[in-house]
Design an enzyme around this catalytic site. Structure first.
Site: not given
Ligand code: ZN
Length: 198
Positions: A153, A156
């Protein structure tokens, strides 16, 4: 309300996301976004969702690994992944510290690359300093699958996808993963794809 999830190729997934200040975190706009991201993660379903995946280039992600998601894995698979339930929480402006070298490989997927998976080497242990949904400081020490979710995450939020870190030769559709590789250890699969190209 579940939001549409943006898939690979949309430029927002490749941006470094903007940090949020404390007043902004407490605003209706961000609190609504968190609620919608939670709904979106549940609907997918997934164990994490970052704001860029719903079109907002902000340093914000939601995470939850529900016990019901573990039903399709047996006890051994859960044990080798060190996968245990993680309650819902929000990470904002996270700073990631790897506590060991990124060399533990497992197959992972991404809601922004639906239908595919690949082996990705990650650190087993991490420390994350961040703010939570109330703009309070949190320091998270995580290991195993939760550490992997955090790394995925936070990537990202920096414009990085798992395909940037994967062992390229293991990249496969989920359909073919199920058909050819399910039940095999990651090391056996890595050996197989390494030699099949020679
Ligand atoms: Zn992802």
């Amino acid at each position: 309300m579940a939001l549409p999830i943006i898939t690979v190729g949309e430029p927002v997934l490749r941006l470094s996301a903007r940090r949020l200040d404390r007043d902004e975190i407490r605003s209706h706009a961000i609190q609504d976004l968190i609620a919608h991201m939670r709904d979106t993660m549940y609907a997918a379903p997934g164990v994490g969702l970052a704001a860029p995946q719903v079109g907002h280039s902000l340093q914000l992600a939601v995470i939850e690994d529900k016990p019901e998601y573990h039903a399709k894995l047996d006890a051994e698979q859960l044990a080798i992944r060190e996968r245990t339930p993680v309650p819902f929480h929000v990470i904002i402006n996270p700073v990631l510290e790897l506590l060991d070298s990124p060399q533990l490989a497992f197959f992972e997927g991404c809601l922004s690359l639906p239908g595919y998976t690949a082996a990705v080497a990650r650190s087993r242990r991490v420390r994350v300093s961040c703010l939570d949904h109330e703009a309070k400081i949190r320091v998270i020490e995580a290991s195993g699958w939760y550490a992997r979710i955090l790394q995925h995450e936070i990537d990202h939020l920096n414009g990085t996808l798992y395909i940037d870190r994967m062992n390229c030769r293991t990249f496969t559709s989920l359909e073919h993963y199920e058909r050819f590789w399910k039940g095999k250890s990651v090391s056996a699969i890595l050996d197989q794809v390494a030699t099949s190209g020679r």
